[in-house]
Structure formats: C-alpha cells, structure tokens
Design a protein around this motif. Sequence first.
Motif, PDB file in Angstrom:
ATOM      1  N   ASP A  95     -25.483  16.962 -34.873  1.00 13.66           N
ATOM      2  CA  ASP A  95     -25.826  16.702 -36.280  1.00 13.66           C
ATOM      3  C   ASP A  95     -24.872  15.654 -36.863  1.00 13.66           C
ATOM      4  O   ASP A  95     -23.988  15.969 -37.658  1.00 13.66           O
ATOM      5  N   PRO A  96     -25.052  14.376 -36.468  1.00 11.18           N
ATOM      6  CA  PRO A  96     -24.094  13.340 -36.867  1.00 11.18           C
ATOM      7  C   PRO A  96     -24.284  12.860 -38.304  1.00 11.18           C
ATOM      8  O   PRO A  96     -25.376  12.958 -38.868  1.00 11.18           O
ATOM      9  N   PRO A  97     -23.217  12.309 -38.902  1.00 15.90           N
ATOM     10  CA  PRO A  97     -23.347  11.677 -40.218  1.00 15.90           C
ATOM     11  C   PRO A  97     -24.064  10.344 -40.074  1.00 15.90           C
ATOM     12  O   PRO A  97     -24.230   9.825 -38.967  1.00 15.90           O
ATOM     13  N   ARG A  98     -24.455   9.759 -41.200  1.00 15.02           N
ATOM     14  CA  ARG A  98     -25.168   8.480 -41.162  1.00 15.02           C
ATOM     15  C   ARG A  98     -24.329   7.387 -40.511  1.00 15.02           C
ATOM     16  O   ARG A  98     -24.830   6.609 -39.696  1.00 15.02           O
ATOM     17  N   ASP A 120     -23.766   5.222 -35.889  1.00 14.09           N
ATOM     18  CA  ASP A 120     -24.683   4.446 -36.727  1.00 14.09           C
ATOM     19  C   ASP A 120     -26.097   4.936 -36.436  1.00 14.09           C
ATOM     20  O   ASP A 120     -26.710   4.541 -35.442  1.00 14.09           O
ATOM     21  N   LEU A 121     -26.604   5.805 -37.311  1.00 12.44           N
ATOM     22  CA  LEU A 121     -27.889   6.446 -37.037  1.00 12.44           C
ATOM     23  C   LEU A 121     -29.073   5.512 -37.168  1.00 12.44           C
ATOM     24  O   LEU A 121     -30.167   5.837 -36.709  1.00 12.44           O
ATOM     25  N   ILE A 122     -28.877   4.354 -37.788  1.00 17.21           N
ATOM     26  CA  ILE A 122     -29.971   3.403 -37.930  1.00 17.21           C
ATOM     27  C   ILE A 122     -30.017   2.452 -36.740  1.00 17.21           C
ATOM     28  O   ILE A 122     -31.069   2.248 -36.130  1.00 17.21           O
ATOM     29  N   SER A 130     -25.754   5.930 -28.983  1.00 18.50           N
ATOM     30  CA  SER A 130     -24.319   6.077 -28.757  1.00 18.50           C
ATOM     31  C   SER A 130     -23.858   7.517 -28.929  1.00 18.50           C
ATOM     32  O   SER A 130     -22.895   7.950 -28.288  1.00 18.50           O
ATOM     33  N   VAL A 131     -24.526   8.274 -29.796  1.00 14.90           N
ATOM     34  CA  VAL A 131     -24.174   9.687 -29.943  1.00 14.90           C
ATOM     35  C   VAL A 131     -25.081  10.580 -29.096  1.00 14.90           C
ATOM     36  O   VAL A 131     -24.677  11.673 -28.679  1.00 14.90           O
ATOM     37  N   ASN A 190     -30.427  12.162 -40.493  1.00 17.34           N
ATOM     38  CA  ASN A 190     -30.566  12.451 -41.914  1.00 17.34           C
ATOM     39  C   ASN A 190     -30.774  11.205 -42.773  1.00 17.34           C
ATOM     40  O   ASN A 190     -30.618  11.261 -44.004  1.00 17.34           O
ATOM     41  N   VAL A 191     -31.138  10.081 -42.154  1.00 18.10           N
ATOM     42  CA  VAL A 191     -31.358   8.842 -42.894  1.00 18.10           C
ATOM     43  C   VAL A 191     -32.817   8.789 -43.342  1.00 18.10           C
ATOM     44  O   VAL A 191     -33.733   8.743 -42.519  1.00 18.10           O
TER      45      VAL A 191
END
Length: 334
Positions: free
Chosen positions: A242-245, A255-257, A262-263, A282-283
């Motif tokens: 559950d990574p941050p944006r 970088d979820l976008i 990478s994660v 969550n983006v």
Amino acid sequence: MSDLKQLLATALDNRSELLSSLHNENTDCYRLFHGTNEGMPGLTVDRYGPQLLIQSFHEPVSDVNLAEIEQQCTAIFSPEEVVYNDRSAKNSRRSDDSRLLRAEHVGRELGINYRVRGKHEGQDPLLFLDMRAGRRKILELAEGKSVLNLFSYTCGVGVCAAKGGATEVVNVDFSTRNLDVGRENAELNAIDDARIEFVQSDFFTAAKQYAGIPVKQRVRRGQKPRPFPRIDEQQFDLVFLDPPRWAKSHFGTVDLIRDYPSVLKPSLLATQEGGTLICTNNVAKVDMDEWLGVVRRCADKAGRPVRDYEVITPEADFPSPDGQFPLKIVVLHV
C-alpha cells in the motif's frame, strides 16, 4: 456552505442501512460525509469511535457550520470529542499544528480495536477508513499464512492478519512513530508478540532483501553509503503493498503514476509462488484498467505471472457515482 445542512442530512439518510450493518459487525469507525461525491468537495466528516472528526481541504469551515455538523451527527452517536482539522493550506497540512490534542480514544472496526487521535504529530488519521475493504479481505485470507505488510503505516492490515489467524506477520514502515502506534494497536487486541513483528526500514531495502534482489543506493562523491538493517531473504504466503503516491529516498523512488513496477516487482518476488499479493494505487487520475495492465506486464517480466485477480472497491460510505474510485485495490494470485 449554505446547502450543507441538506447535503449532510441526505448523506446520513443514505447510510442508514450501511451503518446498521456496520454496527452489527462491531464497527464504529466510518465516513459520514464524503464531500467529493456528496456535493461539497473538500469536506469530510468521519466517526472514529467516540470521536467526530471534521476535515476541510479546500477552504475553512465556519464555527456555525461546525456546530451544525456536530448537531446533525448526534442522530448517529453522541461524540465525546469533536475535532476539526483545517487542511486547506499548501500540501493539505493542518493550520493548527501547535495545538495538538492529547485525548486517547479507541475505535472499532470489524471487532478490532484501533488507537484514535484526532490531532497528533502526523497529518492523517491513524486509520484510513476507505481501506476497510482491504482489511476485511485480509481477515478473510490470513488464517494459517505468513504475512508481509509493506508501507504498513499504523499496521492496521498487520493487526487484521494476526487477528485473522496468520502464523507470522511482519510490518515494514520507515516511520518509528507509525510503528509505535502499530504496537499500540497490537496491544489493544492482545496479539502475542511472537506472531507480529515491526521493522523500521526503507521500503526498498526491506522488500528487495526479502525478495533476494541486490540493494543499491545513490551515493554522492565523497559521501559514505548509508547503513540499513540487514534482513534475511524470505517469501511470504500473503503480501500487502500500500504505497504512498510519491516518496524518495537514497534507495529508490516511489512514483505511482510513472513507475509502479519499482514497488511492485520486489513485492511480487517476496510473495511465495502460489501465494497472494494485494496491491493498491491511491492516485485518483490513474485509470483502473491501465493500472491493471501495468501490473500484469510487470508480473510477467518478473517471472511471476498473475494466475487470477480480484478487484476490491471501497465500501458504501465512500460513494462513487461513476464507479471510478480514487483508491484501487487488486488481489493478485501469483
């Protein structure tokens, strides 16, 4: 905000059946008003056990409207404490950081206890309510499993895994403050220390070591490499990611976008073959189908193709008329 009274009345009326169901499940933490999709963008009203939490993200709420919100919500419960966080400043930071409340409360979700503090050193509530659907899934899947909880925050998922019968739970987060709350949550639920672990670490150093991937870091000329905790390679039956944006460290960038793989890749490789990886994005502007395509291609390249998957959506206190939820959760069987 002249329409607030009617909008809130409609939202509470729409939730009557849901709240009855949640109360029967021993849940007293839920969203009462989701302004983005209920007519007042930037305003949220949440119940956290005995606490009413009001937050504004676009503009401050007047004292008159705050009193109105409190009065209407007493139809649902009688709050012991009402907390207002004005987060309309840059980066959604509270404008009242110097006035921290020290009240200690306990909220319940699906029969599990969580520490509640409306104002604390961090910015966000200690339990993200839209993730209830994910925690519910963990309770369903955890029995007899080893569980790795990455970007664990205050370890709600890990506590659910332990309560759901997991044999081993490892929570990884960079913040010692978050992990300290996680320990409180474990104590509130009488979880045996032998079954739950709290690892303070950068995501990339921990996940890569579990996955058996060499750890690299950015080192400027003349500087020494940064130390990091050494962790034995291990694969888990169930991994929650559950990574941050966005976040950046000496060991990598989240970088979820632009770069979800990478994660995702180390998380996949830390998952036992035949196991389950639950991952999130969550983006709001990321399209679910496009993201799923990225996830499946990454899994193929990592040699851990997705055998099957299930999409989970937030529950009904987070309405989305178009079905495009900002929080996207997918259960991958790999």
